[in-house]
Scaffold this motif. Structure first.
Motif, PDB file in Angstrom:
ATOM      1  N   ASP A   1       0.823  -1.145  -0.025  1.00 29.47           N
ATOM      2  CA  ASP A   1       0.010   0.052   0.089  1.00 29.47           C
ATOM      3  C   ASP A   1       0.945   1.301   0.135  1.00 29.47           C
ATOM      4  OD1 ASP A   1      -2.093   2.014   0.342  1.00 29.47           O
ATOM      5  OD2 ASP A   1      -2.440   1.301   2.431  1.00 29.47           O
ATOM      6  N   ALA A   2       1.122   1.560  -1.314  1.00 30.69           N
ATOM      7  CA  ALA A   2       2.054   2.637  -1.100  1.00 30.69           C
ATOM      8  C   ALA A   2       1.581   3.883  -0.911  1.00 30.69           C
ATOM      9  CB  ALA A   2       2.717   3.004  -2.676  1.00 30.69           C
ATOM     10  N   VAL A   3       1.866   4.642   0.010  1.00 27.63           N
ATOM     11  CA  VAL A   3       0.890   5.972   0.676  1.00 27.63           C
ATOM     12  C   VAL A   3       1.899   7.231   0.061  1.00 27.63           C
ATOM     13  CG1 VAL A   3       0.175   7.272   2.566  1.00 27.63           C
ATOM     14  CG2 VAL A   3       0.596   4.568   2.724  1.00 27.63           C
ATOM     15  N   ASP A   4       0.969   7.969  -0.481  1.00 26.52           N
ATOM     16  CA  ASP A   4       1.439   9.345  -0.789  1.00 26.52           C
ATOM     17  C   ASP A   4       2.139   9.825   0.096  1.00 26.52           C
ATOM     18  OD1 ASP A   4       1.836  11.889  -2.178  1.00 26.52           O
ATOM     19  OD2 ASP A   4      -0.179  12.472  -2.094  1.00 26.52           O
ATOM     20  N   THR A   5       3.508  10.392  -0.385  1.00 28.38           N
ATOM     21  CA  THR A   5       4.618  10.506   0.808  1.00 28.38           C
ATOM     22  C   THR A   5       4.121  11.810   1.756  1.00 28.38           C
ATOM     23  OG1 THR A   5       6.758  11.386   1.273  1.00 28.38           O
ATOM     24  CG2 THR A   5       5.796  11.817  -0.817  1.00 28.38           C
ATOM     25  N   THR A   6       3.248  12.738   1.174  1.00 28.32           N
ATOM     26  CA  THR A   6       2.895  13.892   1.974  1.00 28.32           C
ATOM     27  C   THR A   6       1.839  13.589   2.993  1.00 28.32           C
ATOM     28  OG1 THR A   6       1.496  14.202   0.131  1.00 28.32           O
ATOM     29  CG2 THR A   6       3.487  15.580   0.475  1.00 28.32           C
ATOM     30  N   VAL A   7       1.183  12.292   3.246  1.00 28.22           N
ATOM     31  CA  VAL A   7       0.059  12.081   3.996  1.00 28.22           C
ATOM     32  C   VAL A   7       0.621  10.797   5.030  1.00 28.22           C
ATOM     33  CG1 VAL A   7      -1.593  13.203   2.997  1.00 28.22           C
ATOM     34  CG2 VAL A   7      -1.225  10.886   2.410  1.00 28.22           C
ATOM     35  N   TRP A   8       1.728  10.471   4.686  1.00 30.28           N
ATOM     36  CA  TRP A   8       2.238   9.245   5.495  1.00 30.28           C
ATOM     37  C   TRP A   8       1.968   9.420   7.138  1.00 30.28           C
ATOM     38  CZ3 TRP A   8       3.411   4.192   5.757  1.00 30.28           C
ATOM     39  CH2 TRP A   8       4.283   3.895   6.511  1.00 30.28           C
ATOM     40  N   HIS A   9       2.679  10.461   7.399  1.00 29.40           N
ATOM     41  CA  HIS A   9       2.745  10.693   9.076  1.00 29.40           C
ATOM     42  C   HIS A   9       1.056  10.544   9.533  1.00 29.40           C
ATOM     43  CE1 HIS A   9       7.095  11.130   8.631  1.00 29.40           C
ATOM     44  NE2 HIS A   9       7.096  10.502   9.470  1.00 29.40           N
ATOM     45  N   THR A  10       0.356  11.303   8.738  1.00 26.75           N
ATOM     46  CA  THR A  10      -0.946  11.535   8.921  1.00 26.75           C
ATOM     47  C   THR A  10      -1.798  10.142   9.224  1.00 26.75           C
ATOM     48  OG1 THR A  10      -0.923  13.399   7.935  1.00 26.75           O
ATOM     49  CG2 THR A  10      -3.071  12.703   8.483  1.00 26.75           C
ATOM     50  N   LYS A  11      -1.210   9.205   8.229  1.00 27.66           N
ATOM     51  CA  LYS A  11      -2.011   8.069   8.060  1.00 27.66           C
ATOM     52  C   LYS A  11      -1.499   7.238   9.097  1.00 27.66           C
ATOM     53  CE  LYS A  11      -2.364   4.163   4.872  1.00 27.66           C
ATOM     54  NZ  LYS A  11      -3.632   3.970   4.176  1.00 27.66           N
ATOM     55  N   VAL A  12      -0.258   7.210   9.565  1.00 23.85           N
ATOM     56  CA  VAL A  12       0.353   6.392  10.377  1.00 23.85           C
ATOM     57  C   VAL A  12      -0.340   6.775  12.069  1.00 23.85           C
ATOM     58  CG1 VAL A  12       2.392   5.923  11.773  1.00 23.85           C
ATOM     59  CG2 VAL A  12       2.360   5.704   9.421  1.00 23.85           C
ATOM     60  N   GLN A  13      -0.187   8.147  12.226  1.00 24.13           N
ATOM     61  CA  GLN A  13      -0.763   8.742  13.325  1.00 24.13           C
ATOM     62  C   GLN A  13      -2.246   8.189  13.582  1.00 24.13           C
ATOM     63  OE1 GLN A  13       1.712  11.179  14.451  1.00 24.13           O
ATOM     64  NE2 GLN A  13       0.638  12.118  16.158  1.00 24.13           N
ATOM     65  N   ARG A  14      -2.937   8.059  12.530  1.00 22.03           N
ATOM     66  CA  ARG A  14      -4.518   7.717  12.558  1.00 22.03           C
ATOM     67  C   ARG A  14      -4.496   6.186  12.822  1.00 22.03           C
ATOM     68  NH1 ARG A  14      -6.208  10.514   7.683  1.00 22.03           N
ATOM     69  NH2 ARG A  14      -6.082   8.438   6.929  1.00 22.03           N
ATOM     70  N   LYS A  15      -3.359   5.488  12.824  1.00 18.36           N
ATOM     71  CA  LYS A  15      -3.437   4.031  13.033  1.00 18.36           C
ATOM     72  C   LYS A  15      -3.898   3.311  11.835  1.00 18.36           C
ATOM     73  CE  LYS A  15      -1.505   3.449  17.157  1.00 18.36           C
ATOM     74  NZ  LYS A  15      -1.733   4.177  18.246  1.00 18.36           N
ATOM     75  N   ASP A  16      -4.208   3.945  10.440  1.00 16.99           N
ATOM     76  CA  ASP A  16      -4.659   3.459   9.571  1.00 16.99           C
ATOM     77  C   ASP A  16      -3.906   2.377   8.664  1.00 16.99           C
ATOM     78  OD1 ASP A  16      -6.349   3.267   7.357  1.00 16.99           O
ATOM     79  OD2 ASP A  16      -6.193   5.239   6.622  1.00 16.99           O
ATOM     80  N   TYR A  17      -3.157   1.593   9.491  1.00 13.34           N
ATOM     81  CA  TYR A  17      -2.207   0.640   8.621  1.00 13.34           C
ATOM     82  C   TYR A  17      -2.304  -0.617   9.633  1.00 13.34           C
ATOM     83  CZ  TYR A  17       0.809   1.778  12.286  1.00 13.34           C
ATOM     84  OH  TYR A  17       1.567   2.072  13.547  1.00 13.34           O
ATOM     85  N   ALA A  18      -1.746  -1.692   9.078  1.00 16.18           N
ATOM     86  CA  ALA A  18      -1.602  -2.815   9.875  1.00 16.18           C
ATOM     87  C   ALA A  18      -0.116  -3.230  10.163  1.00 16.18           C
ATOM     88  CB  ALA A  18      -2.098  -4.271   9.075  1.00 16.18           C
ATOM     89  N   VAL A  19       0.968  -3.445   9.050  1.00 16.39           N
ATOM     90  CA  VAL A  19       1.978  -3.274   9.060  1.00 16.39           C
ATOM     91  C   VAL A  19       2.833  -2.155   8.058  1.00 16.39           C
ATOM     92  CG1 VAL A  19       4.174  -4.742   8.706  1.00 16.39           C
ATOM     93  CG2 VAL A  19       1.890  -5.902   9.529  1.00 16.39           C
ATOM     94  N   GLY A  20       3.459  -1.479   8.741  1.00 13.42           N
ATOM     95  CA  GLY A  20       4.102  -0.357   7.975  1.00 13.42           C
ATOM     96  C   GLY A  20       5.442  -0.743   7.793  1.00 13.42           C
ATOM     97  N   LEU A  21       6.122  -0.251   6.579  1.00 14.34           N
ATOM     98  CA  LEU A  21       7.732  -0.151   6.772  1.00 14.34           C
ATOM     99  C   LEU A  21       8.068   1.387   6.635  1.00 14.34           C
ATOM    100  CD1 LEU A  21       9.937  -2.351   5.134  1.00 14.34           C
ATOM    101  CD2 LEU A  21      10.623  -0.022   4.647  1.00 14.34           C
ATOM    102  N   ASN A  22       8.818   1.431   7.600  1.00 13.90           N
ATOM    103  CA  ASN A  22       9.245   2.884   8.124  1.00 13.90           C
ATOM    104  C   ASN A  22      10.797   3.208   7.998  1.00 13.90           C
ATOM    105  OD1 ASN A  22       8.378   5.454   9.471  1.00 13.90           O
ATOM    106  ND2 ASN A  22       9.307   4.335  11.159  1.00 13.90           N
ATOM    107  N   LEU A  23      11.393   4.604   7.943  1.00  9.83           N
ATOM    108  CA  LEU A  23      12.637   4.806   8.222  1.00  9.83           C
ATOM    109  C   LEU A  23      12.556   5.651   9.410  1.00  9.83           C
ATOM    110  CD1 LEU A  23      13.114   3.569   5.368  1.00  9.83           C
ATOM    111  CD2 LEU A  23      14.823   5.310   5.046  1.00  9.83           C
ATOM    112  N   THR A  24      13.498   5.512  10.518  1.00 12.31           N
ATOM    113  CA  THR A  24      13.715   6.265  11.405  1.00 12.31           C
ATOM    114  C   THR A  24      15.201   6.955  11.639  1.00 12.31           C
ATOM    115  OG1 THR A  24      12.207   5.088  12.618  1.00 12.31           O
ATOM    116  CG2 THR A  24      13.670   6.774  13.982  1.00 12.31           C
TER     117      THR A  24
END
Lengths: 534, 315, 297
Positions: free
Chosen positions: A408-431
């Motif tokens: 599920d390739a998320v538009d980069t500009t709304v990535w954190h918004t989506k993550v913050q909403r917990k709108d995912y099951a598993v995500g691949l992330n860079l920290t």
């Protein structure tokens, strides 16, 4: 083809200078650097990206900084910047800085202790009404959760009062992310054409095009900087950037811009270019939504942790050059990560992948999944190559444990918004870690109260240990607690780390005195003592 | 005639007004607004900070208010503030217009220089091998995505010259500017020349079938002079229309070509602003493009009227 | 786009198109370029339909050892950075292109026909309003309109189809409207009206079929531009998202990273797009020649 000619001439000039012995620093010349994208703004305090820090760090000064001559940032190698000296009180809760006098902001106004207070008041949400707008978003609020008060002693003295001793406090002030802002400048100016006390002044920040800096002639460090200016050219296409560098149109690539496949190309096309591979302290990890089915089941998270085979990620993405570790950057460049033998005892880190996978398969079967009844999961990630590529490998690996992942390739500009909403099951992330320091990493990413703990990971035991290590002054004791936290994080499947990134930064041989630090990408861009041998 | 002009002008205003409503509403449908994006670059979303940004930008106001503020500002020449750079939108957009305009003009010149003669030759030599060859070439020109063509040019220049035409924003000499722009302009122009060639050819053929050409021929005018003097002159009329169509066609080509060649023009800026949800920039650039398109169509009609005495616009 | 007003001519053209094998052979000989185009389009459609059987690899499965593999016997067109087989990805990409191209053309065509028929047949203020709406849509170039639409709907396969379809509407509706306007006054329509046929039925039974020829010509041309527009949108990152293998996106990714190190990643997806669009353009030209004899060249 006029350009071509200049390239040839430039090449000849470079050849001739190779023969001459090392000279004293030369004054002058403009450093031409590439930038990978448009910085979201010029305000370092408001952003959490190297896109802003790299070009704008040289506009500012800190109170203190990591010794720019050292290859590794460390708490015992901190040198004065705007602060001439500093001292702690007896119980290590009051940190007093003596400030340099006669320093001027780029607009000619004098710098004073009030500016320091303004900056940290804004960062702790205590700004006076007039400075309310100075910082409108504050990604590193947690860094200062222990900061109770900033008091101005005189124009040249300022005191930071902490709630409890915190040995990481000074290193955090030394980070590239901690410049001193001016009271009299508005947030809007700081975001578009900032004013600092640093070696370079901003002439123009043309969005999507270029950032032009010139030498600050009144810089308070006498004789510095050596360069007349720095021209950052924003080139979003990496191929074009590399081509420009190879053709000699740029002196410096963007930080960590040269991947290993590209490195071979750069080496063959521009054999004299200096390329340095360094660990970035940016790690690739998994975020798992532990609040929603199916991954609210700890067994399932355990299976996920066991299923990861780190070697193929490392091989495909960075030609096997990455460091494998847990949350903290591992040695040799990391100061707090576990040594390999200890690491191997953590769940999922053992060498026997087949055994791990078998264990994961058994868990999946016990939960009712199997080859004929796979678990269907969407793997969310940001739609950029450095996120997407590992996600594709992950999906491939998860097939082994009966997980049918769809990207599920998320538009980069709304990535954190989506993550913050917990709108995912598993995500691949860079920290990305600003300072190789347990407080910075743990408070930001794993403490239950942090806003950047976007997996919502909550473990009272971990919270307690984080506070404990933070207050611990003895390094050996602290290291032990850090190890304990790491073990708990891995066991809980809190942001399982896949690998710690490594990449190359290149510059032309004429660029001298550039020292990159190998445990963070965010702290080495003051550029005041860099010079050009042209 | 006068009232025809008034009518056309009114229609144009109506169209542009409709476009302003359309673009305004569409942009507000976009998932994820500018506040999300501004906050996102900090790596976290703090609801309090976000609410403040929303308020700062005036996004919490009723959509009608926002629209009216924009449209009345536009009427006064005030384009509002860009969200990302926080500078007046006009300062962001205006310097990029000449870049795109130069590129478009150069591409147009290329396509006319290439397209018209080839179209004429193709028509004169109808159904010969040459005609077939030229038709295939022009069709392939229409089929090649211009971004791919641009990439191929880039790859070739790397291969052969070891460098790429890098567009820098420093002031340069005219000849330097011309050389740098001519490569991307060729990428855009090739595609457009294909269109011009095809339309020139068909209008040429149309004209060559007309009675007066036959008459001229029967009166003993040489084949060549008939083809080039009589037929071409008359066939050029539809070519004027084509240039109108071209304008729209070119803008599409500019978007991708400016992206590939990293040219800081207004077309690439549109894409960037869309990605950043920078509404004031997107709205105003879209309106600019709509205005240019509508205006060119109008001018083409006028030119047509002036050139062709047979066309009368009844009141 | 001139309309065809003689039934006989249409019938003849129709017979030529849908006729027997010998009829097709005759056409192929008469329009060799069109035959080439038809062959390319057929190949494209077959590839799209049978992608699962043609592709030697799963287009999404990665292989660390094949990263940036050069074209070879095992990887005909090489492999990308993730070691995914390029040939398989291009073959599957045909399916995406066909889905979007056909989807957008049909959807845009259907909407355009409905609007054009309504506008031309009812006339009056309905015509006036719809024509002004079409004016608005036409005030932007195809790509710009599709770009704004795609951005406002969000990136997905369906939304890309919708965005392109909307951008195609004005052309179709204009063609249908102008045909309808002149057909409305034709004797056979008046005859139908005289025998008491309902207006809706007249529109559907008599007017619509007569606009078919210009529609087919336009449709073929629009299929090509729909495919091209999809490629451009995806190239700009506003079209088809992962995991679908879209030619345009494949091109933009490799263009960003591998122009120098793996040029085949840039060349082959571009060839696929160009060839497909070239085929539809050739076919479109031939269709126009066959169906619209007055434009015959």
């Amino acid at each position: 083809m006029i350009k071509r000619l200049t390239v040839v001439v430039g090449g000849l000039a470079a050849l001739m200078t190779v023969a001459t012995p090392v000279l004293a620093q030369k004054q002058g010349g403009t450093l031409r650097a590439t930038h990978r994208d448009n910085p979201p703004s010029a305000s370092i305090h408001e952003e959490a990206t190297i896109s802003t820090v790299m070009p704008f760090m040289s506009v500012f000064n800190n109170l203190v900084m990591f010794d720019p001559k050292e290859k590794l940032n460390s708490a015992d190698k901190i040198v004065p910047d705007l602060a001439e000296s500093w001292s702690w009180n007896a119980d290590k809760t009051k940190l007093t800085f003596k400030l340099r006098q006669g320093v001027k902001w780029h607009d000619g106004k004098p710098f004073s202790a009030k500016d320091v207070k303004c900056t940290w008041d804004a960062l702790t949400g205590r700004a006076a009404e007039a400075q309310r707008d100075l910082i409108r978003k504050n990604p590193r609020k947690v860094w200062y959760s222990n900061l109770k008060e900033v008091t101005v002693g005189s124009d040249s003295e300022v005191t930071f009062t902490l709630g409890r001793p915190q040995s990481s406090f000074l290193p955090m002030l030394a980070a590239g992310y901690s410049p001193v802002y001016a009271c009299h400048v508005t947030g809007r100016e700081m975001r578009s054409k900032p004013i600092g006390t640093g070696p370079f002044k901003v002439v123009a920040f043309k969005r999507g095009e270029s950032i032009k800096l010139v030498r600050n002639p009144d810089y308070w460090k006498k004789g510095l900087p050596y360069l007349d200016g720095i021209d950052w050219k924003i080139v979003p296409n990496r191929s074009t950037r590399v081509l420009g560098f190879v053709a000699g149109e740029f002196d410096l690539t963007f930080d960590s811009d040269i991947t290993f496949p590209l490195l071979q190309d750069v080496k063959s096309q521009a054999p004299h270019a200096v390329c340095e591979a360094r660990t970035t302290n940016v790690n690739t990890n998994l975020i798992v939504n532990r609040d929603a089915p199916p991954f609210d089941n700890p067994k399932l998270r355990e299976a996920l942790v066991l299923a990861i085979d780190r070697k193929p990620f490392n091989d495909v993405l960075v030609q096997g050059k990455a460091l494998i570790g847990a949350a903290m950057l591992p040695p040799p460049t990391g100061k707090w990560g576990m040594p390999p033998d200890e690491l191997a005892t953590l769940p999922g880190y053992g060498q026997d992948i087949a055994k791990n996978r078998a264990a994961a398969q058994a868990i999946m079967k016990s939960l009712g999944y199997g080859p004929d009844k796979p678990l269907k999961v969407k793997i969310a990630t940001r739609n950029i190559a450095i996120y997407r590529d590992p996600a594709v490998i992950l999906i491939d690996q998860l097939k082994q444990i009966y997980v049918d992942g769809e990207l599920d390739a998320v538009d980069t500009t709304v990535w954190h918004t989506k993550v913050q909403r917990k709108d995912y099951a598993v995500g691949l992330n860079l920290t990305g870690i600003g300072v190789d320091d347990p407080d910075v990493n743990f408070y930001e990413n794993f403490h239950s109260t942090s806003s950047r703990n976007y997996t919502g990971y909550k473990n009272p035991k971990v919270d307690e240990l984080i506070d404990m290590q933070s207050a611990e002054a003895d390094r050996a004791k602290r290291l032990k607690i850090v190890g304990e936290i790491e073990r708990l994080l891995v066991k809980d499947g809190a942001r399982p780390v896949i690998f710690h990134g490594i990449a190359n930064t290149c510059w032309q041989p004429a660029v001298k005195n550039l020292v990159l630090q190998h445990n963070s990408i965010y702290n080495s861009w003051r550029l005041e003592s860099v010079w050009l041998d042209k | 005639m006068g009232s025809y002009l008034t009518q056309r002008a009114l229609l144009m205003v109506l169209t542009l007004f409709g476009m302003s409503v359309l673009i305004f509403v569409m942009l507000r449908l976009v998932p994820g607004n500018i506040a999300d994006i501004l906050v996102d670059s900090a790596g976290i979303v703090d609801p309090v900070e976000k609410a403040r940004i929303v308020k700062d930008l005036g996004l919490d106001r009723p959509i009608i208010d926002q629209y009216l503020q924009w449209i009345f500002g536009l009427a006064r020449g005030d384009l509002g503030f860009a969200y990302v750079s926080e500078r007046p939108a006009i300062e962001e957009i205006a310097p990029r217009i000449p870049v795109s305009a130069n590129l478009a003009l150069l591409a147009l010149i290329y396509s006319v220089i290439l397209g018209v003669p080839l179209g004429v030759i193709s028509a004169v030599r109808q159904n010969t091998g040459l005609d077939y060859f030229l038709r295939v070439v022009s069709l392939s020109g229409l089929s090649l995505p211009s971004f791919w063509l641009a990439l191929l040019i880039l790859m070739a220049s790397v291969q052969w010259f070891g460098m790429i035409p890098m567009y820098t924003s420093e002031p340069r000499s005219f000849i330097d500017e011309f050389l740098l722009l001519s490569v991307p302009a060729a990428a855009v122009g090739f595609r457009s020349s294909a269109l011009i060639m095809r339309l020139t050819r068909s209008s040429m053929l149309e004209v060559m079938r007309q009675d007066y050409i036959r008459t001229a021929r029967s009166k003993g005018a040489s084949q060549t002079s008939v083809n080039y003097q009589h037929a071409l002159r008359n066939a050029l009329l539809p070519v004027v229309t084509i240039i109108g169509i071209e304008a729209a066609f070119l803008i599409g080509g500019l978007i991708v070509t400016e992206t590939v060649f990293n040219i800081p023009g207004v077309a690439r800026f549109l894409v960037e602003a869309i990605v950043w949800r920078d509404y004031p920039i997107v709205q105003n650039i879209v309106m600019l493009i709509a205005f240019v398109t509508v205006m060119v169509n109008f001018l083409v009609d006028m030119a047509y009227m002036a050139l062709d005495p047979r066309i009368k616009y009844a009141d | 786009m001139a309309l065809i007003d003689h039934d006989a001519e249409l019938a003849r053209a129709g017979a030529n198109v849908s006729g027997s094998w010998s009829g097709m052979l005759f056409l192929a000989r008469r329009y060799p370029l069109g035959a080439v185009g038809a062959a390319i389009v057929l190949l494209f459609i077959l590839t799209a339909v049978f992608a699962d059987y043609i592709a030697p690899y799963d287009p999404t499965s990665t292989n660390s050892r094949a990263s940036l593999a050069v074209p070879s016997l095992s990887y005909w067109l090489g492999a990308d950075f993730m070691g995914r087989d390029m040939f398989s990805r291009i073959v599957h990409g045909a399916r995406i292109s066909l889905t979007v191209g056909l989807g957008a053309t049909l959807l845009g065509g259907a909407l355009g026909v409905a609007i054009g028929l309504m506008s031309g047949y009812i006339g009056g203020w309905v015509d006036l309003v719809t024509q002004r709406l079409m004016d608005i849509l036409q005030a932007l170039p195809l790509l710009v309109l599709a770009l704004v639409m795609a951005a406002s709907l969000g990136p997905s396969l369906e939304n890309t189809i919708i965005a392109i379809a909307v951008a195609l509407i004005p052309n179709v509706s204009r063609v249908v409207r102008s045909s309808t306007l002149s057909l409305r006054e034709q004797p056979f329509v008046e005859a139908a009206r005289a025998v008491g046929m309902g207006e809706l039925r007249i529109a559907a039974r008599h007017v619509l079929p007569n606009t078919l020829a210009p529609l087919i010509i336009l449709g073929t041309a629009q299929l090509g531009s729909a495919i091209l527009t999809e490629a451009s949108l995806s190239f700009l990152g506003l079209g088809i998202p992962e995991p679908y293998p879209s030619w345009g996106r494949m091109l933009s990714e490799s263009a960003a990273e591998y122009v120098r190190t793996a040029p085949w990643l840039v060349i082959f997806p571009g060839v696929a797009i160009s060839l497909t669009v070239f085929g539809t353009n050739l076919l479109g030209d031939a269709m126009r020649d066959v169906l619209d004899p007055r434009q015959r060249t």
